[in-house]
Structure formats: structure tokens, C-alpha cells
Design an enzyme around this catalytic site. Structure first.
Site, PDB file in Angstrom:
ATOM      1  N   GLY A   1      17.504 -12.042  33.525  1.00 29.12           N
ATOM      2  CA  GLY A   1      16.994 -11.310  34.687  1.00 29.12           C
ATOM      3  C   GLY A   1      17.920 -10.169  35.068  1.00 29.12           C
ATOM      4  O   GLY A   1      17.467  -9.080  35.453  1.00 29.12           O
TER       5      GLY A   1
ATOM      6  N   ARG B   1       9.181 -14.155  35.616  1.00 28.66           N
ATOM      7  CA  ARG B   1       9.973 -13.846  36.820  1.00 28.66           C
ATOM      8  C   ARG B   1       9.524 -12.549  37.499  1.00 28.66           C
ATOM      9  O   ARG B   1       9.096 -11.613  36.830  1.00 28.66           O
ATOM     10  CB  ARG B   1      11.467 -13.815  36.452  1.00 28.66           C
TER      11      ARG B   1
ATOM     12  N   LYS C   1      29.563 -13.304  33.487  1.00 29.70           N
ATOM     13  CA  LYS C   1      28.296 -12.752  32.984  1.00 29.70           C
ATOM     14  C   LYS C   1      27.928 -11.472  33.735  1.00 29.70           C
ATOM     15  O   LYS C   1      27.549 -10.478  33.113  1.00 29.70           O
ATOM     16  CB  LYS C   1      27.202 -13.817  33.124  1.00 29.70           C
TER      17      LYS C   1
ATOM     18  N   GLN D   1      21.017  -8.165  42.207  1.00 27.86           N
ATOM     19  CA  GLN D   1      20.308  -7.465  41.125  1.00 27.86           C
ATOM     20  C   GLN D   1      19.497  -6.304  41.679  1.00 27.86           C
ATOM     21  O   GLN D   1      19.493  -5.212  41.117  1.00 27.86           O
ATOM     22  CB  GLN D   1      19.397  -8.440  40.371  1.00 27.86           C
TER      23      GLN D   1
ATOM     24  N   ASP E   1      24.127 -19.353  42.075  1.00 28.13           N
ATOM     25  CA  ASP E   1      23.899 -19.998  40.770  1.00 28.13           C
ATOM     26  C   ASP E   1      24.501 -21.399  40.687  1.00 28.13           C
ATOM     27  O   ASP E   1      24.379 -22.068  39.666  1.00 28.13           O
ATOM     28  CB  ASP E   1      24.485 -19.121  39.647  1.00 28.13           C
TER      29      ASP E   1
ATOM     30  N   ARG F   1      14.297 -23.377  39.985  1.00 27.23           N
ATOM     31  CA  ARG F   1      15.524 -24.158  39.932  1.00 27.23           C
ATOM     32  C   ARG F   1      15.619 -25.174  41.065  1.00 27.23           C
ATOM     33  O   ARG F   1      16.364 -26.153  40.962  1.00 27.23           O
ATOM     34  CB  ARG F   1      16.703 -23.182  39.973  1.00 27.23           C
TER      35      ARG F   1
HETATM   36  C1  S3P Z   1      23.358 -11.626  39.420  1.00 23.87           C
HETATM   37  C2  S3P Z   1      22.793 -11.828  40.647  1.00 23.87           C
HETATM   38  C3  S3P Z   1      22.127 -13.086  41.057  1.00 23.87           C
HETATM   39  C4  S3P Z   1      22.482 -14.232  40.121  1.00 23.87           C
HETATM   40  C5  S3P Z   1      22.434 -13.835  38.676  1.00 23.87           C
HETATM   41  C6  S3P Z   1      23.391 -12.687  38.404  1.00 23.87           C
HETATM   42  C7  S3P Z   1      23.966 -10.315  39.114  1.00 23.87           C
HETATM   43  O1  S3P Z   1      20.719 -12.890  41.026  1.00 23.87           O
HETATM   44  O2  S3P Z   1      21.604 -15.317  40.330  1.00 23.87           O
HETATM   45  O3  S3P Z   1      22.773 -14.915  37.840  1.00 23.87           O
HETATM   46  O4  S3P Z   1      24.698 -10.214  38.112  1.00 23.87           O
HETATM   47  O5  S3P Z   1      23.736  -9.369  39.884  1.00 23.87           O
HETATM   48  P1  S3P Z   1      19.927 -12.279  42.308  1.00 23.87           P
HETATM   49  O6  S3P Z   1      20.422 -10.921  42.543  1.00 23.87           O
HETATM   50  O7  S3P Z   1      18.479 -12.299  41.896  1.00 23.87           O
HETATM   51  O8  S3P Z   1      20.221 -13.236  43.424  1.00 23.87           O
END
Ligand code: S3P
Length: 449
Positions: free
Chosen positions: A103, A131, A30, A178, A328, A359
Site C-alpha cells: 500500500g 484496498r 520499511k 501515506q 502496525d 486486520r
Molecule cells: C506507512 C503508513 C501506515 C502504515 C504502513 C506504512 C508509511 O499506513 O500502516 O505500514 O510508510 O507511510 P497509513 O498511512 O495508511 O496509516
């Protein structure tokens, strides 16, 4: 489709009367899929993507990049192409961008928009609108972008990107790939050097893909964390991408095989980026029979085939420092721990409170409603394993619009004494379309209650 308005899809997993067996692939990663579409639209020329995850979350990113002027076309199953106009040339979207449940899509696109001189409004489903977005809007404001959102910076969020963005120099207060990615993406259209320091190393797909598209990125290890430097205003050139199987999705059939007696399952071509494999490390510490073969590099990321066999599990003590590499995977790890001998403790899961659901609470609730003893102590999760005999099951789990709570509950129900039901499995499609069919192919029984 807006799941918030469509009918709930309850689903029940029945205790498995037979071993789970087979060789499977899971859908594409993803994180990498979102980024492939975004970078393709930011680069000049034609980017071909294979193995793209065609889950709801990624389809939202595809639609958003199209609305921002990219040519985004599905050529066949998992095979897509994106044609971009080159860095800095995205167009103003004519309408609100709806990021659904995602997110990652919302936060990374905030970073992209922050340094484009355009106006845009982002929204999402009821889960995403709850969020926190301040974690990106605050650092991004320093580049000159302006944001107006609901209380706490929540979506819907209006963005006026900076015409002449300033480079950012930011130390992340929380370990979040993220937020790191949002800052780096904003830095693409700023002159000079953008710097991000993270307290703990988080998934580095953005850094890897930036290099793959021609940007100059350097990474310096600093204690447990990293300092990342991006040279601003690079030429981004289209580059093909092979998306590996998502280790976060592989986790579900993998744990299912661990808890159903006699099982043996191989999952092929799973991404093995070391910043994503904390679950595999933990399961091995618990005594899981987990082997990796055929390790190779595909599309710049390590991949391999994972084989798991059912066997007794011991309780785990998971240190806080490991959380970013398995952020995750805690709900499904909690399911494995419910079958283990002894009491497991997973430390400092505060970040789980701001995922698709709270969660931490949802994971504890999914176990408790199925007769498994569990406590939340501060931000730690404590799970009392059943130690060899199957846990009771028989519960109805509230999934709170969270795909991973739904899939973890269904895996639990394959190994418990009584069936486990989820109130709504519709959100599984955000990350793992075809989950129930794939599990049925291994021998699982999942049906509408
Ligand atoms: C992700 C970072 C994670 C993860 C999300 C995907 C990404 O979130 O939980 O499913 O693709 O950068 P956080 O950066 O908020 O920890």
C-alpha cells in the site's frame, strides 16, 4: 514472484521449551526504505543507501523507480545506490507497474505520478487490489491529475499526471502518513506552497527526508495534529541514507521474549522516531521490562538498542490518540495482551480494517482460534488475558495475505500450551525476510507442519 499464484507456505511455531536469548538486528525500516528509493530517483545525482530493507514490498518500489527512469542498483547486502535525473524528470513507464502487496508503494507513487506529465497504470496482488485508493486519488485530482480505476478507486488504476500541477491544500479526513506523503510528493512539481493538515500526527519520515534532500518544509503543531507546508519546485539533491532497524519488525522478537519464560533479547539499532514508538510506551504501561540504551542519531533518525526480559504483564487500555504511532503493531500487541492479567481494550481501530487484510477481524480471529477470549466492540478490540498461565493455542490461523498476522500468530505459538500453525507464511517476506531463521537463532522452534 506473485504469491497469489505460488503455493502457500504453512508454518508452525512450537511452544518454547527454553528461554529466547540473544543480540540481534532486524531488517531495515520499511517506510524509510521505500522513501529512500523514491527520493533518490527524484533527486539529482547519486544517493547511497545502507541498511535498505530487501523485502518484497521495497523491491517493488525499486523496480517501479527503475521503470520510471531511475538507476537503482544493489551493490551488496542492504547497500544500494540510486541515480536520479532531478525533480520532475521521471520517464513514462513502458509497462504496468506492479506494486505487489504494498500500500505504501502504491499510494506514494500515485503522489509522485500525479504531477508528472506521463501516463502510468498501477496494479498489485489480490490484497492490494482490494484496498481503497480513493483516499489518495481524490485529493491528488485537485492538482490536475486524472485517475481511472475500478469501483471505489481500487487498482488497477490508470494515472494521467498533470503537466502543470497546481499546489494542494488538504486536510486529511483520516490519520494516514501515506495520504499525507502522497500529497507532499505531488506538491514537489507544483509552483507555490503545498499544505497538508493532519488531525493526528503520523510518521514524519517524508517530511524529514524532504529536508534531507534539500526541500523547504515547515511543521506547525495544531492541537493533536500538525500543519505541514512544502515550498514547491525545490532542487532535490542526492543525499546518503542510513536506514535504521524497523521498530515494527522489532516488535515480533520483542513480544516473543516477553511471553516466553526466562527470555532476554536485545535488538540493536532500532529506529526510535517518537511517531513510531507507541508500542513501546504501551508495553511499558503493561509492566514490560524494556530498556533502551545507546540512543543516538543515525542518518537523521533516532536509534537505540532495546533489551527486553520476560515478566508478568498487566492488561492495557490504549487510547485512540495513540493509534497512529503504533498502527502496525496492534496484532502483536493483542498477542502480548493474551498473556496479560486482566482485560485489555484498544480503542478505535477502524483504520485496521483497510490494511493488508481486515486486520481488526483477522487479529480477533487469530486469538479466538487459539482459545483466547476476544471481542470486537464497534471499532475497539477487547482481549481477555490468560493472567499468568499460558493461553491454549493449537489453532490454524488464516493469514489473509497479511505478513503481520502471520508473524503475530507464530509469536503467539512460542508461548501457548499447544503449537500454532499459519496457513501461509510466504507474505512474511514483504517486510521481514529471514524472520523464521532469526527466531530460530534465539531458540524458537518453527517448522513446516
Ligand atoms: C506507512 C503508513 C501506515 C502504515 C504502513 C506504512 C508509511 O499506513 O500502516 O505500514 O510508510 O507511510 P497509513 O498511512 O495508511 O496509516
Amino acid at each position: 514472484m506473485d504469491h497469489a499464484q505460488s503455493a502457500a507456505q504453512p508454518l508452525r511455531a512450537l511452544p518454547c521449551g527454553q528461554p529466547l536469548t540473544g543480540r540481534i538486528r532486524v531488517p531495515g525500516d520499511k517506510s524509510i526504505s521505500h522513501r529512500a528509493l523514491m527520493f533518490g530517483a527524484l533527486a539529482e545525482g547519486l544517493t547511497r543507501i545502507t541498511g535498505l530493507l530487501e523485502g518484497e514490498d521495497v523491491l517493488r518500489t525499486a523496480a517501479a523507480m527503475r521503470a520510471l527512469g531511475g538507476e537503482v542498483v544493489q551493490e551488496g547486502p542492504g547497500a544500494w545506490h540510486v541515480r536520479g535525473q532531478g525533480r520532475g524528470n521521471l520517464a513514462e513507464p513502458a509497462d504496468v507497474l506492479d506494486m505487489g502487496n504494498s500500500g505504501t508503494a502504491a499510494r506514494l507513487i500515485c503522489g509522485i505520478l500525479a504531477s508528472h506529465p506521463i501516463f502510468a497504470v498501477l496494479t498489485g496482488d489480490a490484497s492490494l487490489r482490494r484496498r481503497p485508493m480513493k483516499r489518495v486519488t481524490e485529493p491528488l485530482s485537485a492538482c490536475g491529475a486524472r485517475f481511472a480505476g475500478r469501483a471505489g478507486g481500487r487498482l488497477p488504476l490508470a494515472i494521467e499526471g498533470a503537466a502543470e500541477a497546481r499546489p494542494l491544500d488538504y486536510r486529511l479526513p483520516v490519520a494516514s502518513a501515506q495520504v499525507k506523503s502522497a500529497v507532499l510528493l505531488a506538491g514537489l512539481n507544483a509552483p507555490g506552497e503545498t499544505r497538508v493538515e493532519e488531525p493526528e500526527a503520523t510518521r514524519d519520515h517524508t517530511e524529514n527526508m524532504l529536508r534531507h534532500f534539500g526541500a523547504e518544509v515547515s511543521v506547525e503543531v495544531r492541537g493533536t495534529g500538525r500543519l505541514i507546508r512544502l515550498a514547491g519546485q525545490p532542487t532535490l539533491t542526492a543525499a546518503d541514507i542510513v536506514v535504521p532497524g524497523d521498530p515494527s519488525s522489532a516488535a515480533f522478537p520483542l513480544v516473543a521474549a516477553l511471553v516466553v519464560p526466562g527470555s532476554e533479547v536485545t535488538i540493536r539499532a532500532v529506529g526510535l522516531n517518537p511517531l513510531r514508538t507507541g508500542l513501546f510506551t504501551t508495553l511499558r504501561e503493561m509492566g514490560a521490562d524494556l530498556t533502551i540504551s545507546g540512543e543516538r542519531i543515525e542518518g537523521g533518525e533516532p536509534v537505540g538498542d532495546i533489551t527486553v526480559r520476560h515478566g508478568a504483564l498487566q492488561a492495557a487500555e490504549v487510547p485512540a490518540a495513540r493509534a497512529p504511532s503504533m498502527i502496525d503493531e496492534y496484532p502483536i500487541l493483542a498477542v502480548a495482551a493474551a498473556f496479560a492479567r486482566g482485560t485489555s481494550r484498544f480503542r478505535d481501530l477502524s483504520e485496521l480494517r483497510v490494511k493488508e487484510s481486515d486486520r481488526l477481524t483477522a487479529t480477533a480471529a487469530l486469538l479466538a482460534v487459539n482459545g483466547i477470549r476476544v471481542e470486537i466492540e464497534g471499532d475497539d478490540l477487547v482481549v481477555h488475558g490468560s493472567g499468568g498461565t499460558p493461553p491454549p493455542g493449537g489453532g490454524m490461523v488464516e493469514t489473509h495475505m497479511d505478513h503481520r498476522i502471520a508473524m503475530s500468530s507464530l509469536v503467539l505459538g512460542l508461548g501457548t500450551r499447544a503449537a500454532v500453525t499459519v496457513d501461509d507464511a510466504a507474505f512474511v517476506d514483504t517486510s521481514f525476510p529471514g524472520f523464521a531463521d532469526l527466531m530460530r537463532g534465539l531458540g524458537a522452534d518453527m517448522a513446516r507442519p
